[in-house]
Scaffold this motif. Structure first.
Motif, short mmCIF file in Angstrom:
data_model
loop_
_atom_site.label_atom_id
_atom_site.label_comp_id
_atom_site.label_asym_id
_atom_site.label_seq_id
_atom_site.Cartn_x
_atom_site.Cartn_y
_atom_site.Cartn_z
N ASN A 1 5.19 4.26 -9.66
CA ASN A 1 4.48 3.41 -10.61
C ASN A 1 4.61 3.97 -12.02
O ASN A 1 4.40 5.14 -12.27
CB ASN A 1 3.00 3.34 -10.22
N TYR B 1 9.88 -0.46 -1.10
CA TYR B 1 9.38 0.43 -2.14
C TYR B 1 10.42 0.50 -3.26
O TYR B 1 11.58 0.84 -3.02
CB TYR B 1 9.13 1.83 -1.56
N THR C 1 2.69 4.41 -1.03
CA THR C 1 2.66 5.31 -2.17
C THR C 1 3.89 6.20 -2.14
O THR C 1 4.65 6.20 -1.16
CB THR C 1 1.41 6.20 -2.15
N LYS D 1 0.81 -1.21 0.00
CA LYS D 1 0.00 0.00 0.00
C LYS D 1 0.84 1.26 0.00
O LYS D 1 0.32 2.36 -0.07
CB LYS D 1 -0.91 0.01 1.24
N LYS E 1 3.93 9.34 -1.78
CA LYS E 1 3.77 10.30 -0.69
C LYS E 1 4.08 9.66 0.66
O LYS E 1 4.69 10.28 1.54
CB LYS E 1 2.35 10.87 -0.69
N ASP E 2 3.64 8.39 0.82
CA ASP E 2 3.93 7.68 2.07
C ASP E 2 5.43 7.62 2.33
O ASP E 2 5.91 7.89 3.44
CB ASP E 2 3.39 6.25 2.04
N THR F 1 8.10 14.56 -2.42
CA THR F 1 7.86 13.48 -3.39
C THR F 1 8.78 13.64 -4.61
O THR F 1 9.20 12.65 -5.21
CB THR F 1 6.39 13.48 -3.86
#
Length: 358
Positions: free
Chosen positions: A55, A51, A9, A7, A11-12, A21
């Motif tokens: 994407n 990570y 992203t 999950k 930003k995470d 980012t």
């Protein structure tokens, strides 16, 4: 834990590492924007979190670029991958695209004719590199789109940037060299001079448009050298070979060498044709170069490794691929490029023919 990793992203990750980012994205896609230490730390921490980069689909939506170039080949894929010239051209492109994290989508001209399929392919790529097409293949071509980056290679299509070699000049130079032996009869083994799939001689009434193809440019290079020497070659002495294959070239050479007015010189538009012509001559009991001189074009490795080795025009095939890729990526100015060629004199048509030993 594994479920949570999926999950994550952009930003995470940026929030966890307390950077923007853009900094995370640059670490993966634009390393020149960060110091080596900062990038290494970010990549190390991302790996620990599981990570592995933004994407690709999302990146395409943001930038409007897919990272894919469509390479439209004039011949079918199986032929292009085995033809030594096309193979080396693809190698040169691949070197540049791989270094810049770009992918190539290989397409034959037949694969881009259907509207639905061509629309889908066009949406997948940032543009096209079009290799070896004749103008008649480009009428209403689905890949000729105003919003796509188009580079043409071994062809001249209005409105596109082209990458070519000195086809006319190279053919003129090698013909001028070969004609120093003052042959009584000359024949030309041409490559794709006509829009037919047959090995045949050219008819007297068939006219050649200088811009039609690189083969026609080579033909006019031969004509210029022949005219300087006061030699005319009738259409009966010009063969059309539909593709650059040994079998078809061998057939044409046997026909040419079986004429009552047997040529003492064969001007061949490729090294593959020249190699087949030499083999046909030897099988017919002719000596090369004593009875017959043969010249080629391209400078492929096989032309140097056989005996007698082939006198040829060497073209920068790998470099041609590199240049096309660099122009496409904006690493080189978007203007027409013509690469130089080099005359390489070998055994099939030497400077001087030594007399045979008794």
């Amino acid at each position: 834990m594994k479920k949570d990793i999926k999950k994550l992203t952009l930003k995470d990750v940026a929030d966890r590492l307390e950077v923007s980012t853009a900094t995370i994205s640059n670490a993966f896609n634009r390393p020149d924007q960060l110091s080596a230490n900062l990038r290494e730390n970010i990549l190390s921490e991302c790996e620990k979190m599981g990570y592995f980069g933004p994407n690709a689909a999302a990146r395409s939506l943001r930038t409007g670029r897919t990272g894919i170039v469509g390479v439209v080949l004039s011949d079918d894929l199986s032929y292009s991958l085995t033809d030594p010239v096309a193979n080396q051209f693809l190698k040169g492109m691949a070197e540049v695209f791989e270094a810049n994290e770009y992918n190539m989508l290989l397409l034959s001209s037949d694969q881009v004719e259907q509207d639905a399929q061509s629309r889908m392919q066009s949406s997948m790529v940032d543009g096209f590199i079009v290799y070896g097409h004749k103008p008649q293949q480009c009428i209403n071509a689905p890949w000729l789109m105003p919003n796509k980056n188009i580079i043409t290679v071994d062809s001249f299509i209005p409105g596109t940037t082209s990458v070519n070699i000195e086809n006319h000049r190279g053919a003129y130079r090698i013909a001028r060299h070969a004609l120093t032996h003052k042959p009584d009869n000359v024949a030309i083994l041409g490559l794709s001079l006509l829009d037919t799939d047959r090995v045949c001689r050219v008819r007297e009434d068939e006219m050649f448009d200088r811009a039609a193809s690189i083969s026609i440019q080579r033909l006019y290079g031969y004509f210029e050298a022949l005219e300087e020497q006061g030699i005319s070659v009738s259409s009966e002495h010009i063969w059309n070979i539909p593709e650059n294959s040994h079998k078809l070239a061998y057939q044409a050479a046997r026909e040419a060498l079986g004429m009552a007015s047997r040529p003492q010189l064969l001007l061949c538009m490729s090294d593959c044709i020249a190699i087949a012509a030499v083999q046909a001559a030897l099988h017919m009991g002719l000596r090369v170069p004593e009875d017959l001189q043969v010249v080629g074009f391209d400078g492929i490795a096989e032309s140097e490794n056989i005996h007698p080795s082939i006198t040829t025009i060497h073209q920068q095939t790998v470099e041609k691929g590199r240049v096309a890729a660099e122009v496409f990526l904006g690493l080189r100015e978007a203007k027409d490029v013509v690469l130089e060629t080099e005359l390489i004199v070998r055994e099939s048509c030497p400077l001087v023919i030594e007399p045979a030993l008794a």
